[in-house]
Design a protein around this motif. Structure first.
Motif, short mmCIF file in Angstrom:
data_model
loop_
_atom_site.label_atom_id
_atom_site.label_comp_id
_atom_site.label_asym_id
_atom_site.label_seq_id
_atom_site.Cartn_x
_atom_site.Cartn_y
_atom_site.Cartn_z
N ILE A 1 40.89 -10.36 -28.59
CA ILE A 1 40.83 -11.70 -29.18
C ILE A 1 41.59 -11.73 -30.50
CG2 ILE A 1 39.28 -13.37 -30.29
CD1 ILE A 1 37.20 -12.57 -28.12
N PHE A 2 41.38 -10.72 -31.33
CA PHE A 2 42.07 -10.67 -32.62
C PHE A 2 43.58 -10.59 -32.44
CE2 PHE A 2 38.43 -8.96 -35.51
CZ PHE A 2 37.71 -10.10 -35.23
N THR A 3 44.01 -9.82 -31.45
CA THR A 3 45.45 -9.70 -31.19
C THR A 3 46.04 -11.05 -30.81
OG1 THR A 3 45.10 -7.43 -30.41
CG2 THR A 3 47.20 -8.47 -29.86
N VAL A 4 45.35 -11.78 -29.92
CA VAL A 4 45.84 -13.10 -29.47
C VAL A 4 45.81 -14.10 -30.63
CG1 VAL A 4 45.44 -15.04 -27.92
CG2 VAL A 4 45.12 -12.71 -27.10
N LEU A 5 44.76 -14.08 -31.45
CA LEU A 5 44.64 -15.02 -32.56
C LEU A 5 45.74 -14.79 -33.59
CD1 LEU A 5 43.18 -17.32 -33.92
CD2 LEU A 5 41.55 -15.68 -34.87
N ILE A 6 46.01 -13.53 -33.92
CA ILE A 6 47.10 -13.22 -34.84
C ILE A 6 48.43 -13.71 -34.27
CG2 ILE A 6 48.45 -11.32 -35.84
CD1 ILE A 6 45.80 -9.72 -36.00
N LEU B 1 46.31 -12.88 -41.85
CA LEU B 1 46.05 -11.67 -42.64
C LEU B 1 44.57 -11.27 -42.58
CD1 LEU B 1 48.26 -12.41 -45.78
CD2 LEU B 1 48.65 -10.64 -44.05
N SER B 2 43.68 -12.26 -42.63
CA SER B 2 42.24 -11.99 -42.59
C SER B 2 41.85 -11.28 -41.30
CB SER B 2 41.45 -13.30 -42.73
OG SER B 2 40.07 -13.05 -42.61
N ILE B 3 42.32 -11.80 -40.17
CA ILE B 3 42.00 -11.16 -38.89
C ILE B 3 42.65 -9.78 -38.80
CG2 ILE B 3 42.16 -11.39 -36.38
CD1 ILE B 3 40.23 -13.34 -37.87
N PHE B 4 43.85 -9.67 -39.36
CA PHE B 4 44.54 -8.37 -39.37
C PHE B 4 43.72 -7.33 -40.13
CE2 PHE B 4 47.56 -5.49 -41.55
CZ PHE B 4 48.08 -4.85 -40.43
N PHE B 5 43.17 -7.71 -41.30
CA PHE B 5 42.37 -6.78 -42.09
C PHE B 5 40.97 -6.56 -41.50
CE2 PHE B 5 45.13 -8.20 -45.82
CZ PHE B 5 45.92 -7.06 -45.76
N SER C 1 37.76 -5.34 -46.08
CA SER C 1 36.77 -6.34 -45.67
C SER C 1 36.57 -7.39 -46.76
CB SER C 1 35.43 -5.67 -45.34
OG SER C 1 35.54 -4.85 -44.20
N LEU C 2 36.51 -6.93 -48.01
CA LEU C 2 36.38 -7.87 -49.13
C LEU C 2 37.59 -8.80 -49.21
CD1 LEU C 2 34.88 -5.52 -51.87
CD2 LEU C 2 33.76 -7.51 -50.87
N LEU C 3 38.79 -8.22 -49.08
CA LEU C 3 40.01 -9.03 -49.11
C LEU C 3 40.02 -10.01 -47.93
CD1 LEU C 3 42.78 -9.72 -50.24
CD2 LEU C 3 43.72 -7.78 -48.95
N ALA C 4 39.62 -9.53 -46.76
CA ALA C 4 39.58 -10.41 -45.57
C ALA C 4 38.59 -11.54 -45.78
CB ALA C 4 39.21 -9.59 -44.33
N ASN C 5 37.45 -11.23 -46.42
CA ASN C 5 36.46 -12.28 -46.71
C ASN C 5 37.04 -13.33 -47.65
OD1 ASN C 5 34.36 -11.34 -45.13
ND2 ASN C 5 33.46 -10.10 -46.76
N VAL C 6 37.75 -12.87 -48.68
CA VAL C 6 38.37 -13.82 -49.64
C VAL C 6 39.38 -14.71 -48.92
CG1 VAL C 6 39.89 -14.00 -51.64
CG2 VAL C 6 38.01 -12.33 -51.65
N LEU C 7 40.21 -14.12 -48.06
CA LEU C 7 41.20 -14.89 -47.31
C LEU C 7 40.54 -15.86 -46.35
CD1 LEU C 7 43.75 -12.02 -46.55
CD2 LEU C 7 44.13 -13.96 -48.08
N LEU C 8 39.46 -15.40 -45.71
CA LEU C 8 38.77 -16.27 -44.75
C LEU C 8 38.08 -17.43 -45.45
CD1 LEU C 8 38.15 -16.53 -41.71
CD2 LEU C 8 36.01 -15.32 -42.14
N ILE C 9 37.46 -17.15 -46.60
CA ILE C 9 36.83 -18.23 -47.36
C ILE C 9 37.87 -19.21 -47.87
CG2 ILE C 9 35.54 -18.73 -49.49
CD1 ILE C 9 34.00 -16.10 -48.98
#
Length: 441
Positions: free
Chosen positions: A138-143, A313-317, A189-197
């Protein structure tokens, strides 16, 4: 030869042995890092699919359903971790992973189910493996989807199918998955959370940018689409496969359960965010929603462009955190069979092979919405609902509470999980057949 356990002896062992005091963790995580990993495990691509879930259920049913499913998922995580700790005390072990907890619960349960202990462990291992392979697909397709939408808009002379983007991203994914410790994954994970938020905030900016109309939106959706709602929300909420690695790696695991606790704070935050985005995302975009709400954002505004970059980037991280579950299972199988001098080379090769395998599935079936539904309905229903309900019932068979309330409660959880599994798979298979027929017309 097995010996029948005396309840008094069991209680004595519970008092004498504290598994937390015997844990030796090389790189323990703080509560904040554990919270970041746990939130990231559940708060991933699923949050952006929640508006689509609301369009399937209607906004009234969506609100109630999201809160109820959030409570059920949290409860299932709680009972599983609680059983794991009790089993650790019984067997005098400092920690157990997901599959070992299933085996130990059966081994210490009623005499009739003890021969099935090893089968329970094998079933749990394969459930974890298939679930998180599905998540990586799923992550691969979403990216790939997000990147394709951007490049198709700004480089129209080089339009490629989404399958090509899945292949292109295999290289950076092979690199980032070489990280081998959860402690080192925490900053990502922290960086991905920041990007997702940030993506979440930008989505809200577009949602509330104009007047929101809700009078033409359905309170109750089509009953035939309700299983798709359940599948998407369960996929979005569940992160149980990452729970045991996170709890086992904590500096203070006592803070994982309770109130307030790492689990309670994480799941409350997740449920609130899901409900807000699902409700207002549906109000804004209605029935034209796609598998990720970022794919509905305009292509000409810089905030929307940022959102599409951020989610990519968030899904990548986030990918390595879910990949950790897969590689942990594979490593446990390979480690005893590989000479020590080849361990590092084997690790590198195995990680690359798994990424390529998941990428191959994504290329063969690049249908984001349908893969989300199939993983949610089939795999997460088993992993996050059915197995915890069965495990607690088996382990606590001699003490199921007044009027056997634990038994009846878990029967309802297991039936709910089976209902989600069967109905979700049926609806998703119908959707896939319909899409394949459209392509061949």
């Amino acid at each position: 030869m097995s010996v029948e356990k005396n309840p008094v002896d069991v209680q004595t062992k519970h008092i004498d042995y504290d598994p937390f005091e015997h844990r030796e963790i090389k790189k323990p995580n703080s509560d904040i890092r554990s919270l970041a990993n746990l939130v990231k495990a559940s708060l991933g691509s699923g949050i952006l699919a929640i508006p689509l879930a609301f369009s399937n259920s209607g906004w009234g049913v969506g609100i109630i359903g999201t809160i109820v499913i959030g409570f059920i998922c949290t409860h299932c995580v709680h009972i599983f971790v609680d059983v794991s700790r009790d089993v650790c005390r019984l067997e005098r072990k400092p920690l157990l992973n997901y599959a070992d907890t299933c085996q130990a619960a059966f081994a210490n349960g009623p005499k009739r189910v003890r021969p099935f202990a090893n089968a329970a462990r094998i079933f749990a291992i394969f459930s974890l493996l298939f679930t998180y392979i599905g998540v990586c697909c799923i992550f691969t397709v979403l990216i790939a989807d997000s990147l394709k939408q951007l490049l198709d808009r700004y480089i129209p002379d080089a339009i490629l199918p989404v399958e090509y983007y899945c292949l292109i991203f295999l290289v950076p994914l092979c690199v980032i998955t070489q990280i081998r410790h959860l402690k080192w994954l925490a900053p990502f994970s922290l960086l991905a959370n920041v990007l997702l938020i940030s993506t979440f905030a930008i989505c809200l900016y577009y949602i509330f940018g104009d007047e929101i109309r809700y009078d033409d939106k359905r309170i109750v959706g089509d009953a035939a689409r309700f299983p798709a709602f359940l599948s998407t929300v369960i996929f979005a909420m569940e992160g149980i496969g990452v729970v045991m690695p996170v709890e086992n790696a904590m500096k203070k695991p006592q803070h994982f359960l309770g109130c307030p606790s790492v689990l309670a704070i994480a799941m409350t935050l997740i449920t609130v965010l899901y409900t807000i985005l699902g409700l207002f995302g549906y109000f804004r975009y209605g029935d034209v929603l796609r598998g990720s709400i970022t794919l509905n954002l305009p292509m000409d505004d810089w905030p929307a462009i940022c959102a599409k970059c951020f989610i990519t980037l968030s899904i990548f991280f986030t990918y390595p955190l879910h990949f950790f579950v897969v590689i942990d299972i594979v490593t446990r199988f390979l480690e005893p069979r590989i000479p020590k001098r080849y361990e590092n080379l084997t690790q590198i090769g195995t990680r690359m092979a798994i990424v390529i395998f998941c990428g191959g599935i994504a290329v063969a079936l690049p249908m984001l919405e349908q893969i989300i539904n199939i993983v949610g309905s089939l795999f997460y229903s088993i992993l996050g609902l059915i197995i915890p309900g069965v495990i607690e019932t088996v382990f606590r068979w001699e003490n199921l509470g007044r009027y056997n309330w634990i038994l009846w409660k878990n029967v309802l959880i297991v039936l709910f999980g089976l209902g989600c599994l069967l109905s979700g798979c049926m609806v998703t298979i119908q959707d896939i057949i319909e899409l394949m027929n459209r392509k061949t017309e």
